[in-house]
Design an enzyme around this catalytic site. Structure first.
Site: not given
Length: 601
Positions: A2, A27, A75, A102, A480, A483, A499
């Site tokens: 935030c 942010r 957020w 937080g 990247k 995202e 494998h």
């Protein structure tokens, strides 16, 4: 996560608060709000909106002028991204506003008790419990908001930054921090609080560090910092080394593209004064194990660092996901050197892993880009990278400078222990000094790659292959793309294809292969891996120092020592992710569901 801004001073508060929130958009957030005291002792003016900051700005066109205020970009954690859950939150009188970054772990028990006392709640957030708790505490402290904040912080469990404002004393803003970033900006007749110095960089370059569990009270007249007992503390002052223009796009369409092109300068800045050695007062001979802890992109940088540090120092190196490290209760003692890597210096998973190691007796040598942040402050030594502000959520130049830090640390340990030969040290130093020009050379040749990427925008999946240091580079390329392009992407060690992962290859599947140097034994191995995927219909894009003719598309990079190759080979991977995001219509700088600085576990 935030964004938090507080202003009190001689100007209209709306401008510095909104400007600060705009600078903190990188942010990550899903709602925004602001609280302003317009009349002493009256309910606060509050406006908050879900969505982008522009939604809030449009609602503020007829806002009354005031000289103080607090603002927030949220957020969502507790409760969805709605107007009601957006910050600030008010007490039931409407005179006290609080914003929070937080998580409050004991908010349910606090809320239950507060509801019994008659408090009415309007949101689903953990934050609202704090504002009601603070309201009661303020009354018991005769209106002293700072004393009330000290009181409630003793009752809160979790990680938080808190800012509060009451209309009875409208020029005073009180803040608190625990395991979450908060900095003070000191101006002339005005002062600031923010989660990041970029919020007030256009107003002042003088900042104060706040320590753990410290309470700060700002007014136009000054700043007072105390601990939870009320003892006055003297915070460390520092000068911000970059200006507001560094956080602007400078003609580039996106911050990410600007930051990709800033990498030569960032690398050069990180190397300045360090090629001859690091000014670190640590005795490396006492360590028998090195542990690198990090998350995301920083973790990938740590994986590259493992190759170099182990080779040059002769000490075993483990690389651990910070979010998992302390929970498996690893073996640590006084002979362990722990290297946390964090761009922000506030990454909660990394911070908690570091604290766990420190409690067990380990020595902490952190790598960080943000001066004055928590991780370097709590470390025994720190190597600051000099990437400058990185605004785009997807890290580019921070990764490049973290790689440089890994190489410098590996050389320093090797020299101190007299393990690495003088001739190799001289070779690596020369190669490091040439890296900025070589990255510039790569950047001058990426236009065909951008065109090629646009033709792949409808791909369902892209795979990345690498060997040796090319493997963590492949992981970074895949990260990247995930995202930014919101598509399936995986990075694999070339030898692991047979494998299991080769089952993912279908006709037309793009595979990006990072070729080892031509004289390496692994070049032949990688060539065989490429033939395996081509035989199953893959379209191969090779990043190579030499003319590798088996690829469908070849991206050439300059020759460099094999350990340093990731600094060059990652640049085309960043460009692929950037261009793919644009081709698919995604937000490049603020991809969905992501935040730049992850300050919760």
């Amino acid at each position: 996560m935030c964004g938090i801004v507080g202003y009190t001073g001689k100007s209209s508060a709306l401008n510095p608060v909104i400007d600060g929130l705009r600078r903190l958009e990188y942010r990550g957030y899903d709602s925004a709000g602001i609280a302003l005291p317009t009349q002493i002792g009256k309910p606060l003016f509050i406006e908050k909106r879900a969505g982008k900051l522009i939604n809030l700005e449009e609602a503020l066109k007829n806002t009354p002028e005031t000289k103080s205020g607090i603002g927030h970009t949220r957020w969502a954690t507790h409760g969805g991204p709605t107007d009601a859950n957006a910050h600030p939150h008010l007490d039931n009188e409407g005179k006290l506003a609080l914003i929070h970054n937080g998580i409050i772990e004991n908010y349910i028990e606090l809320r239950t008790e507060l509801e019994k006392r008659g408090h009415k709640f309007k949101s689903e957030t953990d934050t609202e419990s704090v504002v009601h708790l603070l309201s009661d505490a303020r009354k018991s402290h005769n209106g002293d908001l700072a004393a009330a904040m000290r009181d409630i912080c003793k009752q809160l469990r979790g990680s938080f930054t808190l800012l509060a404002l009451h209309s009875d004393n409208p020029t005073i803003i009180v803040g608190a921090r625990r395991n979450s970033p908060l900095v003070v900006g000191v101006g002339d007749g005005e002062n600031f609080l923010a989660s990041d110095v970029s919020a007030f960089i256009s107003h002042t370059k003088v900042a104060l560090e706040l320590g753990q569990d410290q309470i700060v009270e700002i007014s136009p007249q000054g700043v007072v910092v105390t601990d939870l007992t009320g003892k006055v503390m003297t915070p460390k002052q520092y000068e911000i080394s970059w200006d507001a223009s560094a956080a602007e796009r400078g003609g580039y369409p996106h911050f990410m593209l600007k930051e990709i092109y800033e990498q030569p300068k960032a690398i050069a800045d990180t190397l300045i004064g360090r090629l001859a050695g690091l000014d670190v007062k640590l005795k490396f001979k006492k360590f028998n194990k090195i542990v690198i802890v990090a998350c995301g992109t920083a973790y990938n940088a740590g994986l590259v660092g493992k190759y170099a540090i182990e080779k040059w120092s002769g000490i075993a190196v483990d690389v651990e996901l910070a979010s998992e490290y302390r929970y498996r209760q690893p073996s640590i003692d006084k002979k362990t050197l722990v290297i946390p890597i964090s761009q922000s210096g506030e990454t909660m998973d990394t911070l908690m892993a570091m604290r766990y190691a420190k409690d067990k007796g380990a020595t902490i040598f952190s790598v960080c880009n943000t001066n004055g942040s928590t991780i370097p402050r709590e470390s025994d030594a720190v190597l600051y990278t000099h990437a400058g502000p990185e605004i785009a959520v997807a890290s580019t130049k921070a990764f490049a400078t973290q790689l440089i830090a890994m190489y410098l640390i590996g050389l320093e340990i090797g020299k101190q222990l007299k393990v690495v030969k003088k001739e190799l040290v001289e070779e690596i130093i020369q190669e490091l000094s040439e890296l900025p020009a070589k990255v510039e050379q790569v950047l001058e040749t990426v236009e065909p790659l951008r065109e090629l990427t646009r033709t792949l925008k409808d791909s369902q999946s892209i795979l990345f292959l690498g060997r040796h240091v090319g493997y963590p580079t492949a992981l970074e390329g895949a990260l990247k793309l995930k995202e930014l392009a919101y598509m399936h992407a995986e990075g694999f060690a070339g030898g692991e294809l047979k494998h299991g992962p080769i089952a993912l290859i279908d006709v037309g599947t793009p595979v990006v292969a990072i070729m080892p140097p031509e004289n390496s034994i692994l070049a032949e191995k990688m060539a065989s891996n490429i033939q395996e995927v081509k035989a199953r219909g893959a379209v191969v894009i090779a990043i190579s120092e030499f003319e590798f003719k088996s690829a469908d598309h070849l991206i050439r990079i300059p020759q460099v020592h094999e350990f340093l190759q990731p600094v060059l080979s990652v640049v085309p991977l960043q460009v692929i992710a950037y261009e793919m995001a644009i081709a698919r219509g995604n937000d490049v700088d603020q991809p969905r569901n992501l935040a730049k600085s992850v300050t919760v576990e």
